[in-house]
Design an enzyme around this catalytic site. Structure first.
Site, PDB file in Angstrom:
ATOM      1  N   ASP A 197      40.841  48.256  38.510  1.00 23.40           N
ATOM      2  CA  ASP A 197      41.741  47.399  37.755  1.00 23.40           C
ATOM      3  C   ASP A 197      41.014  46.129  37.307  1.00 23.40           C
ATOM      4  OD1 ASP A 197      44.532  46.782  36.932  1.00 23.40           O
ATOM      5  OD2 ASP A 197      44.318  45.146  38.373  1.00 23.40           O
ATOM      6  N   GLU A 254      38.742  49.647  33.996  1.00 18.82           N
ATOM      7  CA  GLU A 254      39.643  49.149  32.957  1.00 18.82           C
ATOM      8  C   GLU A 254      38.921  47.977  32.288  1.00 18.82           C
ATOM      9  OE1 GLU A 254      44.144  47.279  32.479  1.00 18.82           O
ATOM     10  OE2 GLU A 254      42.919  46.764  34.214  1.00 18.82           O
TER      11      GLU A 254
END
Length: 519
Positions: free
Chosen positions: A208, A266
């Site tokens: 993330d 990401e």
């Protein structure tokens, strides 16, 4: 094919052509009747994923969390939150998935932790324990102003003041304090977390905010003119700082002890060169490139997004990645216009995506043609809703639970109708049950497409050759044509393998794609 980049394995890794299925656990399947999906629910529905033909899963966060941001605020990174089950439930999922030849990856959240994490609780109680976070004295004569003008991605300021007068940084919600990645204990702890899950049998991680974590020492002010959710300008000091690559190199040293494990970042950055830095041989294995997600249903735009993604990955010798939706963006059916037209375009783009070389990600429900849901104000839970002063509705509309069977909510998702987000009553035709044996359904289209992609030699090769703005050919002989125009067009020569909709008098209608084997 170009020779492998030094340090990059010449042996094709399993992930370089895999079809991943993204599971949003709280919305996939509920096994215990509390209205929230869980790990045993995923295990119970693995046959659906096996029939779909996917090779790997990506689970959104299931670690212990107060759920201020639905699991992206982790208070214990090495245990399962009771909402989703326990470690034994994860073990059951891993065993059942691996028995079907499906690998399982998990979300890793290294930029921040929960404000309920023991480290942050200790930091609030004792200022001498604050160096694992980013605390600063305030500005102004009495320290009542934030240390700089940074704003949160979720809206509002990126700083919160604590009772003794200091401020702490949180690029997202106030319940998600950012870690100080200059502190050695932060590195030690992430290594413990990585090894804990990898030793348990997890096959890798989606990382993330992989472009975050490192912050500039001077914390300079930012340009406040652009601050949309999950967007940042090229000169945004909050993200893409050079020191972030040291963090990824450290993570890679751990992953190298598990050669079949993968990391997927990401990455929201500007420019192919910046993107490729994250995919250097000693950093991430894969990186999400979001150009295709951000592109309208337009032939020239789709071609440009594909070329950009291919070029960016090629700079690092990595496999490109492709996705049309995830838990943070509106579903493709709605982005492309909603209704019948939106569904036709989403089906066409599914074939475009699955025809491309590299790694493909499918967000749960895309295979059913689910649209975004317009939810009433009183059920919205995404922190974006409140932090934006209720100006942005947030991401709940793409996170509504999946419909499995039956003619009324909760459509087999749960034994209770009181699901964590309400399921529209008009989704009867979109259930897995309704689509499973329908030769024209979106589910059938996905199954057929994935089977062809996985089993046919025509999908070989790492490049595409454009035969026009809306037709490309793979080296193995596959041709993909899509019609983003307003009138039917002539198909390229070849044997038709699959179409996203019916042909008309041998022509490819608008909002339709076709796969052919070149003559």
């Amino acid at each position: 094919m170009a020779p492998p980049i030094p340090g990059r394995s010449a042996r094709p890794q399993w992930w370089s052509r895999a079809v991943f299925y993204q599971v949003y656990p709280r919305s996939f399947a509920d096994s215990n009747g509390d209205g929230v999906g869980d790990l045993d629910g995923i295990t119970e529905r693995l046959d659906h994923l096996s029939d779909l033909g996917v090779q790997a899963l990506w689970l959104n966060p299931v670690m212990v969390s107060p759920m201020a941001d639905h699991g992206y605020d982790v208070s214990d990174p090495r245990d399962i939150d009771p909402l989703f089950g326990d470690l034994a439930a994860l073990d059951r999922l891993l065993a059942a998935a691996h028995a079907r030849g499906i690998r399982v990856t998990m979300d890793l959240v290294p930029n921040h932790v929960s404000s309920a994490h023991p480290w942050f609780v200790a930091a609030l109680a004792d200022p001498t324990h604050r160096d694992r976070f980013i605390f600063r004295d305030g500005g102004g004569p009495d320290g009542s102003e934030p240390p700089n003008n940074w704003v949160s991605i979720f809206g509002g300021p990126a700083w919160t003041r604590v009772p003794d007068g200091q401020w702490y940084l949180h690029l997202f919600d106030a319940a998600q304090p950012d870690l100080n990645w200059e502190h050695p204990e932060v590195f030690d702890d992430i290594e413990k977390t990585l090894r804990f899950w990898l030793d348990r049998g997890v096959d890798g991680f989606r990382i993330d905010v992989a472009h975050g974590m490192a912050k500039p020492a001077t914390l300079p002010d930012m340009d406040l003119t652009e601050n949309e959710l999950l967007r940042n300008k090229a000169d945004d000091p909050r993200f893409d700082n050079d020191a972030v690559h040291d963090i990824h190199r450290f993570i890679r040293t751990v992953l190298d002890d598990y050669p079949d494990a993968v990391t997927v970042g990401e990455i929201w950055v500007h420019g192919n060169e910046q993107f490729a830095k994250y995919l250097r041989p000693d950093e991430l294995h894969l990186g999400f490139n979001f150009h295709l997600v951000q592109t309208d249903y337009d032939a020239a735009g789709i071609r440009a997004a594909i070329d950009n993604s291919l070029d960016a990955a090629a700079l690092a010798g990595a496999a490109p990645t492709w996705t049309l939706s995830n838990h943070d963006v509106p579903r493709e059916v709605s982005r492309y216009g909603n209704g019948a037209a939106g569904l036709r375009r989403a089906r066409a783009m599914a074939l475009v995506k699955l025809a491309l070389p590299g790694t493909v990600f499918i967000y749960n429900g895309a295979e059913l043609g689910l649209p975004n849901v317009e939810l009433p104000d009183d059920v919205l839970q995404d922190p974006v809703w409140e932090r934006s002063g209720r100006a942005e509705r947030g991401r709940d509309g793409c996170r509504v639970p999946l419909p499995w069977s039956g003619s009324a909510p909760p459509f087999g998702f749960s034994s209770t109708p009181d699901t964590w987000l309400p399921i529209p009553a008009d989704w009867k035709a979109l259930t897995v049950e309704a689509q499973r044996d329908d030769p024209d359904s979106t589910l059938t289209l996905y199954r057929r497409a994935i089977a062809l992609r996985t089993g046919r030699a025509e999908f070989a090769g790492d490049t595409v050759e454009w035969l026009g703005d809306s037709t490309f050919r793979r080296p193995g002989g596959l041709v993909c044509a899509f019609n983003a125009g307003a009138v039917p067009v002539t198909l390229p020569a070849g044997e038709v393998l699959l179409t996203s909709g019916p042909l008309k008098d041998g022509l490819l209608p608008p909002d339709t794609a076709a796969w052919l084997v070149s003559a």
